[in-house]
Design an enzyme around this catalytic site. Sequence first.
Site, PDB file in Angstrom:
ATOM      1  N   ILE A 133      22.480  76.401 -46.184  1.00  0.00           N
ATOM      2  CA  ILE A 133      21.151  75.799 -46.033  1.00  0.00           C
ATOM      3  C   ILE A 133      20.694  75.762 -44.583  1.00  0.00           C
ATOM      4  CG2 ILE A 133      21.282  74.410 -48.119  1.00  0.00           C
ATOM      5  CD1 ILE A 133      22.104  72.038 -46.460  1.00  0.00           C
ATOM      6  N   ARG A 135      21.731  77.125 -40.150  1.00  0.00           N
ATOM      7  CA  ARG A 135      22.621  77.465 -39.044  1.00  0.00           C
ATOM      8  C   ARG A 135      22.118  76.732 -37.825  1.00  0.00           C
ATOM      9  NH1 ARG A 135      24.998  82.789 -40.080  1.00  0.00           N
ATOM     10  NH2 ARG A 135      24.072  83.682 -41.968  1.00  0.00           N
ATOM     11  N   GLY A 136      23.003  76.256 -37.017  1.00  0.00           N
ATOM     12  CA  GLY A 136      22.571  75.556 -35.814  1.00  0.00           C
ATOM     13  C   GLY A 136      23.614  74.571 -35.373  1.00  0.00           C
ATOM     14  N   PHE A 138      25.926  75.048 -33.456  1.00  0.00           N
ATOM     15  CA  PHE A 138      27.207  75.715 -33.303  1.00  0.00           C
ATOM     16  C   PHE A 138      28.030  75.755 -34.587  1.00  0.00           C
ATOM     17  CE2 PHE A 138      25.898  73.356 -29.543  1.00  0.00           C
ATOM     18  CZ  PHE A 138      25.628  74.408 -28.683  1.00  0.00           C
ATOM     19  N   GLY A 139      27.374  75.742 -35.719  1.00  0.00           N
ATOM     20  CA  GLY A 139      28.073  75.854 -36.984  1.00  0.00           C
ATOM     21  C   GLY A 139      27.109  76.164 -38.106  1.00  0.00           C
ATOM     22  N   VAL A 141      25.714  75.141 -42.097  1.00  0.00           N
ATOM     23  CA  VAL A 141      25.545  73.959 -42.942  1.00  0.00           C
ATOM     24  C   VAL A 141      25.401  74.414 -44.393  1.00  0.00           C
ATOM     25  CG1 VAL A 141      24.217  71.850 -43.341  1.00  0.00           C
ATOM     26  CG2 VAL A 141      24.354  72.820 -41.031  1.00  0.00           C
ATOM     27  N   LYS A 155      28.476  70.321 -42.543  1.00  0.00           N
ATOM     28  CA  LYS A 155      28.386  71.225 -41.407  1.00  0.00           C
ATOM     29  C   LYS A 155      29.797  71.626 -41.004  1.00  0.00           C
ATOM     30  CE  LYS A 155      26.852  71.122 -36.581  1.00  0.00           C
ATOM     31  NZ  LYS A 155      26.125  70.300 -35.603  1.00  0.00           N
ATOM     32  N   ASP A 257      21.007  65.778 -26.915  1.00  0.00           N
ATOM     33  CA  ASP A 257      20.522  67.136 -27.174  1.00  0.00           C
ATOM     34  C   ASP A 257      19.168  67.100 -27.878  1.00  0.00           C
ATOM     35  OD1 ASP A 257      20.666  69.848 -26.916  1.00  0.00           O
ATOM     36  OD2 ASP A 257      22.094  70.177 -28.535  1.00  0.00           O
TER      37      ASP A 257
END
Length: 361
Positions: A133, A135-136, A138-139, A141, A155, A257
Amino acid sequence: KSDNSNLKWLVKELGSDCLTVPDKDGDTAVHLAAKHQPVDSLQFIFDKIGADLFSLKSNRGITPADVAESDRCHTDQSAKRAWIFFTQRQLEASRPPAGSSAPTAASAGAERQLDPSFTDWDFILHGKKKQLIGRGGFGKVYKAVTDRNQTVAVKVLPLRDTGQSGKLQKAVEMEKRGVEILKRLSHPNILKLLKCELKSDGLYIFTELVSGHSLFELMQRQHKPFKESEVRDFSRQICSGLNFLHCQPEGAILHRDIKSGNIMLTDEGVIKLIDFGLAKEIVGTCGLSTGIDPKGTSYFLAPELFMGEGDSIPYSAKTDVWAFGCTVYELTTMQPPDGNEPQFRIGVLRSGGRAMPRIVD
């Protein structure tokens, strides 16, 4: 439609009773959702009408569960079967003894809360593959279903051995402690964290599952920045979440972040702060990178963050607020401040005292 936006619009305009009105063929909106739409639609309907979802019958005596089990089901068939099985089992387990009064479907749906104490879970499959569902951060989901009959997001942060096992172990412990702190928080503008598990192939972080898109993704899809009224609405919600984090009685909790890629707009129009910067230590140790965000994080960093190293980097509530300011600029121009500069130059420009660009009138 293959998503449930029209379904939610109907309920908003007409109330949940419209879900049970049959068409000329005897099919209700629930039957059609079981045939065409993702498993999220069944959960949405169940939250509105409760166990009646399973007893609705068409002119041919077919229930929505029959549709999901048959060849008529075109979407998420394995996920729907699993959802129906677990939900019906939960209903049977919660059925009160004879002679006692049961809660109404509406009150049962309203009281449903995510239970982080689950001990077993499975990925929800799309065909034969895990349902991805996002990407983001650093992994990747994925969707998962727990033994508490809840659909959640998981994640997966892959862990690579780069010869720094001691540093990696320390980074993982920091991440786990961070999740333990964050799982106690509850705020409408902050993604709910549930738990994390360390496995041989990576760190698994479980959160609530929400439907929507990041503000960064929405800008790219629309090919234009947001209107001022939209930025104002988003900003109010972002500030509400940040203020909640920064005013915790045990001390400020930092996001670290903030940027449009880590701010999600749900289908219901609610802002969610996601991807807290906890994983930075794991990223540095494993050399992970998604490579999907063309602007990176450097453009959102306050000047003082370029002056420290390692544990001495002076993250604070002020650096979150600086990143928020950069995000507001990004939402009005589709790029962060100094976005036309190479990323490696940002530290020099910021620490050198260069004035930040103004937001257009």
